[in-house]
Design a protein around this motif. Sequence first.
Motif, PDB file in Angstrom:
ATOM      1  N   GLU A 167     -59.445   7.713  67.697  1.00 22.53           N
ATOM      2  CA  GLU A 167     -60.363   8.014  66.599  1.00 22.53           C
ATOM      3  C   GLU A 167     -61.485   6.988  66.590  1.00 22.53           C
ATOM      4  O   GLU A 167     -61.356   5.879  67.130  1.00 22.53           O
ATOM      5  CB  GLU A 167     -59.628   7.964  65.252  1.00 22.53           C
ATOM      6  CG  GLU A 167     -58.689   9.131  64.993  1.00 22.53           C
ATOM      7  CD  GLU A 167     -59.406  10.416  64.572  1.00 22.53           C
ATOM      8  OE1 GLU A 167     -60.585  10.594  64.931  1.00 22.53           O
ATOM      9  OE2 GLU A 167     -58.779  11.235  63.890  1.00 22.53           O
ATOM     10  N   GLY A 168     -62.600   7.370  65.943  1.00 27.91           N
ATOM     11  CA  GLY A 168     -63.682   6.432  65.709  1.00 27.91           C
ATOM     12  C   GLY A 168     -63.335   5.525  64.535  1.00 27.91           C
ATOM     13  O   GLY A 168     -62.177   5.159  64.337  1.00 27.91           O
ATOM     14  N   ILE A 169     -64.306   5.182  63.741  1.00 23.72           N
ATOM     15  CA  ILE A 169     -64.099   4.250  62.625  1.00 23.72           C
ATOM     16  C   ILE A 169     -63.233   4.899  61.542  1.00 23.72           C
ATOM     17  O   ILE A 169     -63.530   5.976  61.040  1.00 23.72           O
ATOM     18  CB  ILE A 169     -65.443   3.792  62.034  1.00 23.72           C
ATOM     19  CG1 ILE A 169     -66.276   3.106  63.119  1.00 23.72           C
ATOM     20  CG2 ILE A 169     -65.210   2.863  60.855  1.00 23.72           C
ATOM     21  CD1 ILE A 169     -65.606   1.883  63.724  1.00 23.72           C
ATOM     22  N   ILE A 170     -62.145   4.206  61.206  1.00 25.37           N
ATOM     23  CA  ILE A 170     -61.242   4.628  60.131  1.00 25.37           C
ATOM     24  C   ILE A 170     -61.433   3.676  58.953  1.00 25.37           C
ATOM     25  O   ILE A 170     -61.360   2.447  59.132  1.00 25.37           O
ATOM     26  CB  ILE A 170     -59.769   4.597  60.603  1.00 25.37           C
ATOM     27  CG1 ILE A 170     -59.567   5.555  61.787  1.00 25.37           C
ATOM     28  CG2 ILE A 170     -58.834   4.956  59.458  1.00 25.37           C
ATOM     29  CD1 ILE A 170     -59.778   7.000  61.469  1.00 25.37           C
ATOM     30  N   THR A 171     -61.640   4.225  57.769  1.00 30.88           N
ATOM     31  CA  THR A 171     -61.942   3.387  56.602  1.00 30.88           C
ATOM     32  C   THR A 171     -60.954   3.648  55.481  1.00 30.88           C
ATOM     33  O   THR A 171     -60.750   4.798  55.067  1.00 30.88           O
ATOM     34  CB  THR A 171     -63.367   3.647  56.091  1.00 30.88           C
ATOM     35  OG1 THR A 171     -64.293   3.422  57.154  1.00 30.88           O
ATOM     36  CG2 THR A 171     -63.705   2.738  54.919  1.00 30.88           C
ATOM     37  N   ASN A 172     -60.339   2.568  55.008  1.00 32.29           N
ATOM     38  CA  ASN A 172     -59.494   2.626  53.813  1.00 32.29           C
ATOM     39  C   ASN A 172     -60.388   2.305  52.618  1.00 32.29           C
ATOM     40  O   ASN A 172     -60.949   1.203  52.530  1.00 32.29           O
ATOM     41  CB  ASN A 172     -58.344   1.617  53.942  1.00 32.29           C
ATOM     42  CG  ASN A 172     -57.392   1.665  52.764  1.00 32.29           C
ATOM     43  OD1 ASN A 172     -57.682   2.274  51.740  1.00 32.29           O
ATOM     44  ND2 ASN A 172     -56.252   1.006  52.902  1.00 32.29           N
ATOM     45  N   THR A 173     -60.525   3.263  51.700  1.00 27.52           N
ATOM     46  CA  THR A 173     -61.447   3.090  50.572  1.00 27.52           C
ATOM     47  C   THR A 173     -60.772   2.443  49.367  1.00 27.52           C
ATOM     48  O   THR A 173     -61.372   2.367  48.292  1.00 27.52           O
ATOM     49  CB  THR A 173     -62.029   4.454  50.164  1.00 27.52           C
ATOM     50  OG1 THR A 173     -60.951   5.329  49.787  1.00 27.52           O
ATOM     51  CG2 THR A 173     -62.790   5.088  51.321  1.00 27.52           C
ATOM     52  N   THR A 174     -59.514   1.974  49.539  1.00 30.13           N
ATOM     53  CA  THR A 174     -58.787   1.355  48.428  1.00 30.13           C
ATOM     54  C   THR A 174     -58.508  -0.106  48.746  1.00 30.13           C
ATOM     55  O   THR A 174     -58.849  -0.604  49.822  1.00 30.13           O
ATOM     56  CB  THR A 174     -57.450   2.089  48.172  1.00 30.13           C
ATOM     57  OG1 THR A 174     -56.518   1.757  49.218  1.00 30.13           O
ATOM     58  CG2 THR A 174     -57.649   3.593  48.134  1.00 30.13           C
ATOM     59  N   ASN A 175     -57.862  -0.805  47.815  1.00 24.13           N
ATOM     60  CA  ASN A 175     -57.527  -2.220  48.036  1.00 24.13           C
ATOM     61  C   ASN A 175     -56.048  -2.422  48.378  1.00 24.13           C
ATOM     62  O   ASN A 175     -55.540  -3.539  48.318  1.00 24.13           O
ATOM     63  CB  ASN A 175     -57.912  -3.064  46.813  1.00 24.13           C
ATOM     64  CG  ASN A 175     -57.099  -2.690  45.578  1.00 24.13           C
ATOM     65  OD1 ASN A 175     -56.393  -1.682  45.579  1.00 24.13           O
ATOM     66  ND2 ASN A 175     -57.209  -3.502  44.526  1.00 24.13           N
ATOM     67  N   THR A 176     -55.358  -1.332  48.732  1.00 16.92           N
ATOM     68  CA  THR A 176     -53.960  -1.416  49.167  1.00 16.92           C
ATOM     69  C   THR A 176     -53.806  -0.638  50.472  1.00 16.92           C
ATOM     70  O   THR A 176     -54.647   0.196  50.819  1.00 16.92           O
ATOM     71  CB  THR A 176     -52.991  -0.833  48.123  1.00 16.92           C
ATOM     72  OG1 THR A 176     -53.324   0.549  47.895  1.00 16.92           O
ATOM     73  CG2 THR A 176     -53.088  -1.601  46.808  1.00 16.92           C
ATOM     74  N   ALA A 177     -52.725  -0.930  51.200  1.00 14.76           N
ATOM     75  CA  ALA A 177     -52.483  -0.242  52.468  1.00 14.76           C
ATOM     76  C   ALA A 177     -52.317   1.260  52.240  1.00 14.76           C
ATOM     77  O   ALA A 177     -51.713   1.700  51.261  1.00 14.76           O
ATOM     78  CB  ALA A 177     -51.237  -0.814  53.140  1.00 14.76           C
TER      79      ALA A 177
END
Length: 221
Positions: A167-177
């Motif tokens: 995959e390309g860029i993966i972004t977590n939009t939260t402050n937890t895993a």
Amino acid sequence: ITVNPLPIITNQTLSICSGNNFQLNLVNNPPNLLLPGNTTYTWPAPTIVPAATVTGSSAQNNVNAITQTLINTTANSSTVTYQITPNSNACVGNPFTLIVTVNPTPLIPSQTQTLCSGNSFSFTPTNNPPNTLIPSGILYSWGLPVSNPLGSVTGGTTGTIENTISEGIITNTTNTAATLVYSITGNSPQLGACPSNAFTLTVTVNPSPVIGTQNTSICSG
């Protein structure tokens, strides 16, 4: 004088995927293939090449059908060679050879991967018999992955006939895993294109701190 027909069967070949049942369907076609009614078949234990790579084969005596379920325990194609003698009303034909190529079916357990938010990843399962079988030239396909919690991870896409799971860029939009779960199938076109059962790849996306410019004001001292 009653002259009963003598079975005449030429050498045969079949190709199957590991774990499947094969059945040799013979059709009467004189003069090269004579198949009298009530023909039965007898064969000794077949020869497996490479040795001990296929299970499920066995000797049979006077059976009505040529069929067995064969399992290839490796990531490469194997062959099972039968020497079969046909018999019809006590008229015994010459033995013929049946060579069954047993192509490997990928066997892949659930997989995991971990990365930090804002990064890409590339993942390829490793061949590790008997629990993981990765045939050469394997290609992977998957649908849109599911994030948990829903909507917490962006960047997941579908993939079709890819030689790696990436995959390309993966972004977590939260402050937890958070996790991104893929359901993937694989097959090797050059070795019979036998499809694997779907397996999961769970990607844990740890949050990366994002802190904008800050200002504060204090009194001297």
